[in-house]
Design a protein around this motif. Structure first.
Motif, PDB file in Angstrom:
ATOM      1  N   SER A   1      90.140  62.997 -58.108  1.00  0.00           N
ATOM      2  CA  SER A   1      89.114  62.208 -58.796  1.00  0.00           C
ATOM      3  C   SER A   1      87.751  62.899 -58.799  1.00  0.00           C
ATOM      4  CB  SER A   1      88.968  60.831 -58.126  1.00  0.00           C
ATOM      5  OG  SER A   1      88.459  60.976 -56.804  1.00  0.00           O
ATOM      6  N   LEU A   2      87.618  63.987 -58.043  1.00  0.00           N
ATOM      7  CA  LEU A   2      86.348  64.684 -57.949  1.00  0.00           C
ATOM      8  C   LEU A   2      86.228  65.749 -59.030  1.00  0.00           C
ATOM      9  CD1 LEU A   2      86.175  65.332 -54.082  1.00  0.00           C
ATOM     10  CD2 LEU A   2      85.295  63.368 -55.356  1.00  0.00           C
ATOM     11  N   SER A   3      84.999  66.022 -59.441  1.00  0.00           N
ATOM     12  CA  SER A   3      84.763  67.151 -60.341  1.00  0.00           C
ATOM     13  C   SER A   3      85.116  68.436 -59.608  1.00  0.00           C
ATOM     14  CB  SER A   3      83.296  67.199 -60.753  1.00  0.00           C
ATOM     15  OG  SER A   3      82.483  67.503 -59.630  1.00  0.00           O
ATOM     16  N   ALA A   4      85.369  69.509 -60.365  1.00  0.00           N
ATOM     17  CA  ALA A   4      85.720  70.788 -59.739  1.00  0.00           C
ATOM     18  C   ALA A   4      84.613  71.257 -58.805  1.00  0.00           C
ATOM     19  CB  ALA A   4      85.986  71.835 -60.816  1.00  0.00           C
ATOM     20  N   GLU A   5      83.372  71.038 -59.198  1.00  0.00           N
ATOM     21  CA  GLU A   5      82.241  71.472 -58.384  1.00  0.00           C
ATOM     22  C   GLU A   5      82.174  70.683 -57.078  1.00  0.00           C
ATOM     23  OE1 GLU A   5      77.358  71.675 -58.680  1.00  0.00           O
ATOM     24  OE2 GLU A   5      78.546  71.606 -60.513  1.00  0.00           O
ATOM     25  N   LYS A   6      82.341  69.361 -57.171  1.00  0.00           N
ATOM     26  CA  LYS A   6      82.306  68.522 -55.973  1.00  0.00           C
ATOM     27  C   LYS A   6      83.499  68.828 -55.065  1.00  0.00           C
ATOM     28  CE  LYS A   6      81.145  65.026 -53.270  1.00  0.00           C
ATOM     29  NZ  LYS A   6      80.021  65.117 -52.321  1.00  0.00           N
ATOM     30  N   ARG A   7      84.655  69.066 -55.675  1.00  0.00           N
ATOM     31  CA  ARG A   7      85.854  69.376 -54.884  1.00  0.00           C
ATOM     32  C   ARG A   7      85.639  70.670 -54.097  1.00  0.00           C
ATOM     33  NH1 ARG A   7      90.288  69.970 -58.787  1.00  0.00           N
ATOM     34  NH2 ARG A   7      89.551  67.890 -59.332  1.00  0.00           N
ATOM     35  N   ALA A   8      85.072  71.675 -54.754  1.00  0.00           N
ATOM     36  CA  ALA A   8      84.804  72.937 -54.067  1.00  0.00           C
ATOM     37  C   ALA A   8      83.843  72.723 -52.903  1.00  0.00           C
ATOM     38  CB  ALA A   8      84.233  73.958 -55.048  1.00  0.00           C
ATOM     39  N   GLU A   9      82.818  71.943 -53.122  1.00  0.00           N
ATOM     40  CA  GLU A   9      81.816  71.662 -52.091  1.00  0.00           C
ATOM     41  C   GLU A   9      82.447  70.943 -50.899  1.00  0.00           C
ATOM     42  OE1 GLU A   9      78.426  68.289 -51.664  1.00  0.00           O
ATOM     43  OE2 GLU A   9      78.409  69.394 -53.561  1.00  0.00           O
TER      44      GLU A   9
END
Length: 388
Positions: free
Chosen positions: A141-149
């Motif tokens: 459910s997270l954006s790729a950027e948030k998931r990476a973070e």
């Protein structure tokens, strides 16, 4: 390159002294209580403890396969008190001698038996890991950027990481505020600026720390941030919980057999990545050497030089990267890391005295707390040096 005093363990009350005189005696009792070693092994372990706390450094027995190698590594040290050897060297030798004492390398019933396996297995089977696996359901459910973070933060904090907390955390939350250096934007930009980036990861601990490392590896591969990941582990058990190939396999299997679908998918992808060669697990004897990474042998230096970036996990790898010395904390990270053969990113929770690359105001603020901030495990960092 600037220099600073090498850390020794002969100063009572120091962190290094406490490792030998407080931590190791407790560890010895745990090891002897976890497996039913016989009288010979128990006596050898007890003798090691006595020698390492109040005796002098004795060489490995002549029958040890690496007897000659350790004579070379320890030239000028044998016969001297343990506390007079560099802390990094002495701590490494303690674990090599512990394996010798338990019969790990000798032909016999205890050959190849990991003395730390009971601790690793218990941690991997713990309810805390079930919670970590369950939290993975929210990743899609997270954006790729948030998931990476989130996954980078989870890998950084290791067994202090509550993945559910990480997924919902904001910049003002407690763990975020304990990050005292953060070069993560440079890590991501280094990967996105490269075609077919090759990432090397030098692992630290097994169990709850290796789990988020592998989830991060899966994200790097599935997102295209890495076309290949090479994961380096220890060639044999070391430093209680350091990861070996057996630990990687156990952790991947824990993911593959998880009830939580997202965890199972990650485990299956990692298995397939190993099948196809996009995830390669490697080791080298140097990872159990008592030396800093300044002394990387030519073959390892050549391997790592082909990486877009090498991610070093954990406290010990940080000590080996910058040198186990009493640096001024504001010494630039680049000055201590530029010797490394590739761009390098250190993900570390502070658990020893060594630290570089901090802002002077940050150091002043930490010193003003009066707490042992360098060794408490409360603070973390992401430091990056590129070779551009």
């Amino acid at each position: 390159m600037p220099t600073a005093p090498t850390i020794l363990s002969d100063v009572p009350g120091s962190f290094a002294w406490g490792v030998f005189h407080e931590r190791h005696p407790k560890l010895i009792q745990q090891v002897l209580g976890a497996l039913p070693y016989g009288p010979a092994e128990r006596a050898a372990v007890e003798q090691l403890l006595a020698e390492s706390t109040s005796g002098v450094l004795e060489p490995l027995s002549g029958s040890a396969h690496d007897h000659q190698q350790w004579l070379e590594w320890g030239e000028g040290l044998f016969g001297r008190p343990w506390g007079e050897a560099p802390f990094l060297w002495a701590e490494s030798y303690f674990y090599r001698r512990l394996l010798e004492s338990t019969g790990y390398f000798r032909p016999g019933a205890w050959q190849g038996i990991d003395p730390f396996a009971p601790f690793k297995n218990a941690e991997l089977a713990s309810p805390a890991v079930d919670d970590e696996l369950a939290a993975l359901r929210d990743l899609p459910s997270l954006s790729a950027e948030k998931r990476a973070e989130v996954l980078l933060s989870s890998a950084l904090w290791g067994n202090r990481a509550d993945l559910g907390f990480q997924i919902t955390a904001t910049a003002g939350d407690a763990q975020s505020s304990a990050l005292i250096a953060d070069d993560s934007p440079l890590l991501w930009s280094t990967l996105t600026a490269t075609n077919n980036p090759r990432v090397c990861v030098i692992a630290d601990n097994a169990g709850r720390e290796l789990l988020p490392d592998l989830v991060l590896v899966d994200h790097l591969l599935t997102s295209g941030l890495a076309s290949e990941v090479v994961l380096y582990v220890k060639p044999f058990p070391y430093y209680v919980s350091d990861a070996t190939t057996a630990d990687v396999l156990a952790t991947v299997e824990r993911l593959r057999s998880a009830a939580e679908q997202e965890a199972e998918l990650i485990g299956r992808r990692l298995w397939q990545a190993m099948n196809s060669g996009t995830l390669v697990v490697r080791t080298h004897q140097f990872f159990c050497a008592p030396l800093p990474f300044h002394d990387l042998p030519a073959d390892m230096r050549a391997e790592l030089s082909g990486a877009t970036i090498t991610i070093l996990k954990g406290d010990l790898n940080y000590r080996r990267l910058v040198g186990d010395r009493l640096w001024d904390a504001t010494t630039p990270f680049a000055e201590t890391a530029r010797h490394f053969p590739s761009a390098v990113a250190a993900l570390r929770t502070l658990k020893s005295d060594v630290i570089v690359g901090l802002d002077g105001l940050v150091v002043a603020g930490l010193d003003a707390t009066g707490e042992p901030w360098r060794t408490s495990g409360k603070y973390g960092l992401v430091q990056v040096h590129t070779r551009a």
